[in-house]
Write a protein that holds these residues in place. Structure first.
Motif, PDB file in Angstrom:
ATOM      1  N   LEU A 140      -7.642  -3.698  -3.163  1.00  0.00           N
ATOM      2  CA  LEU A 140      -6.646  -4.503  -2.447  1.00  0.00           C
ATOM      3  C   LEU A 140      -7.044  -5.969  -2.387  1.00  0.00           C
ATOM      4  O   LEU A 140      -6.252  -6.857  -2.712  1.00  0.00           O
ATOM      5  CB  LEU A 140      -6.455  -3.951  -1.035  1.00  0.00           C
ATOM      6  CG  LEU A 140      -5.497  -4.725  -0.126  1.00  0.00           C
ATOM      7  CD1 LEU A 140      -4.079  -4.670  -0.667  1.00  0.00           C
ATOM      8  CD2 LEU A 140      -5.553  -4.166   1.299  1.00  0.00           C
ATOM      9  N   LYS A 158      -1.657   3.892  -1.412  1.00  0.00           N
ATOM     10  CA  LYS A 158      -1.441   4.953  -0.434  1.00  0.00           C
ATOM     11  C   LYS A 158       0.058   5.179  -0.257  1.00  0.00           C
ATOM     12  O   LYS A 158       0.629   4.822   0.782  1.00  0.00           O
ATOM     13  CB  LYS A 158      -2.078   4.567   0.912  1.00  0.00           C
ATOM     14  CG  LYS A 158      -3.589   4.546   0.940  1.00  0.00           C
ATOM     15  CD  LYS A 158      -4.153   5.956   0.973  1.00  0.00           C
ATOM     16  CE  LYS A 158      -5.662   5.938   1.130  1.00  0.00           C
ATOM     17  NZ  LYS A 158      -6.221   7.311   1.183  1.00  0.00           N
ATOM     18  N   GLY A 200       1.995   2.290  -4.910  1.00  0.00           N
ATOM     19  CA  GLY A 200       0.887   1.697  -4.168  1.00  0.00           C
ATOM     20  C   GLY A 200      -0.346   2.581  -4.138  1.00  0.00           C
ATOM     21  O   GLY A 200      -0.375   3.682  -4.694  1.00  0.00           O
ATOM     22  N   LEU A 234       0.813  -1.215   0.000  1.00  0.00           N
ATOM     23  CA  LEU A 234       0.000   0.000   0.000  1.00  0.00           C
ATOM     24  C   LEU A 234       0.847   1.265   0.000  1.00  0.00           C
ATOM     25  O   LEU A 234       0.514   2.252  -0.663  1.00  0.00           O
ATOM     26  CB  LEU A 234      -0.934   0.008   1.218  1.00  0.00           C
ATOM     27  CG  LEU A 234      -2.086  -0.990   1.222  1.00  0.00           C
ATOM     28  CD1 LEU A 234      -2.811  -0.955   2.567  1.00  0.00           C
ATOM     29  CD2 LEU A 234      -3.073  -0.679   0.093  1.00  0.00           C
ATOM     30  N   THR A 235       1.958   1.245   0.762  1.00  0.00           N
ATOM     31  CA  THR A 235       2.762   2.455   0.937  1.00  0.00           C
ATOM     32  C   THR A 235       3.907   2.576  -0.068  1.00  0.00           C
ATOM     33  O   THR A 235       4.665   3.543  -0.026  1.00  0.00           O
ATOM     34  CB  THR A 235       3.342   2.510   2.357  1.00  0.00           C
ATOM     35  OG1 THR A 235       4.143   1.334   2.604  1.00  0.00           O
ATOM     36  CG2 THR A 235       2.222   2.569   3.388  1.00  0.00           C
ATOM     37  N   ASN A 264     -10.298   1.586  -2.320  1.00  0.00           N
ATOM     38  CA  ASN A 264      -8.948   1.043  -2.149  1.00  0.00           C
ATOM     39  C   ASN A 264      -8.984  -0.348  -1.515  1.00  0.00           C
ATOM     40  O   ASN A 264      -8.213  -1.225  -1.891  1.00  0.00           O
ATOM     41  CB  ASN A 264      -8.102   1.987  -1.286  1.00  0.00           C
ATOM     42  CG  ASN A 264      -7.656   3.218  -2.048  1.00  0.00           C
ATOM     43  OD1 ASN A 264      -7.653   3.225  -3.280  1.00  0.00           O
ATOM     44  ND2 ASN A 264      -7.288   4.255  -1.324  1.00  0.00           N
TER      45      ASN A 264
END
Length: 220
Positions: free
Chosen positions: A139, A52, A50, A45-46, A135
């Protein structure tokens, strides 16, 4: 008669050790997959590409994963003795060996899962976004769903690695096939134990790989 008794005795010892190996590998695999999935998701995610992006979180977590991956298992085994004693109440035994096995496997499988997740086709992600998917939906329904076959391959490799690590767990009384091979086969010069244990480990690894390959083809 003595030969029969010797063979029977070896069979009992090896069978008990094999059950210990299965016990260590099963639980350490289960715990490491569950715990390793969490940092893998955060890293995905990061990451710069990603959902976020967060450079600080990604770099810190990536550094921690790399640090734990850098430790040779035998050293980690010794370093974690106080932690193992705190978790299970003792530092010696088959159950105690699960702790260092799990800790050593978490960063490995986290990195494998991250790589698998980030290999998801960007076009599929963009298509999901265009349909208004959140999101979380992207995911779970895109990243995770598309990555399951690759992640399964990673778990198979993890199991094979843990089988090898479990042999080293015998140095702290962890038991298992590797422990029997070292104590009887190497230290007591009983070649038959060494040969039998080696054959069992080879057959076990081949079986795991065959099952993994079959499941990968089915899921792909």
């Amino acid at each position: 008669m003595s030969g029969i008794l010797s063979t029977t005795g070896m069979g009992t010892v090896v069978f008990t050790a094999f059950k210990q190996t299965l016990y260590m590998v099963f639980w350490s695999t289960l715990f490491s997959v569950i715990l390793g999935f969490i940092p893998a998701i955060i890293l995905t995610l990061t990451a710069p590409d990603g959902l976020k992006p967060n450079k600080l979180v990604y770099e810190i977590l990536s550094f921690i994963v790399n640090v734990f991956r850098s430790f040779p298992f035998i050293i980690l085994l010794v370093i974690l003795i106080p932690f193992t004693r705190m978790v299970v109440g003792k530092s010696i035994g088959t159950t105690a060996s699960i702790v260092p096995l799990t800790v050593s496997a978490i960063p490995y499988i986290a990195r494998v899962f991250e790589t698998s997740l980030r290999e998801t086709n960007p076009g599929v992600i963009e298509a999901a976004r265009s349909f208004g998917a959140s999101n979380f939906q992207i995911l779970m329904r895109v990243y995770v769903k598309e990555s399951i076959p690759r992640m399964l391959n990673g778990v198979v490799l993890l199991i094979i690695s843990l089988i090898g690590y479990s042999a080293m767990a015998g140095t702290v009384g962890g038991g298992g096939i590797g422990d029997i091979a070292i104590r009887y086969g190497y230290q007591q010069y009983k070649t038959d134990y060494l040969i039998v244990c080696s054959i069992i480990l080879i057959a076990f690894v081949q079986l795991i790989q065959m099952i993994g390959n079959h499941m990968y083809k089915k899921m792909s």
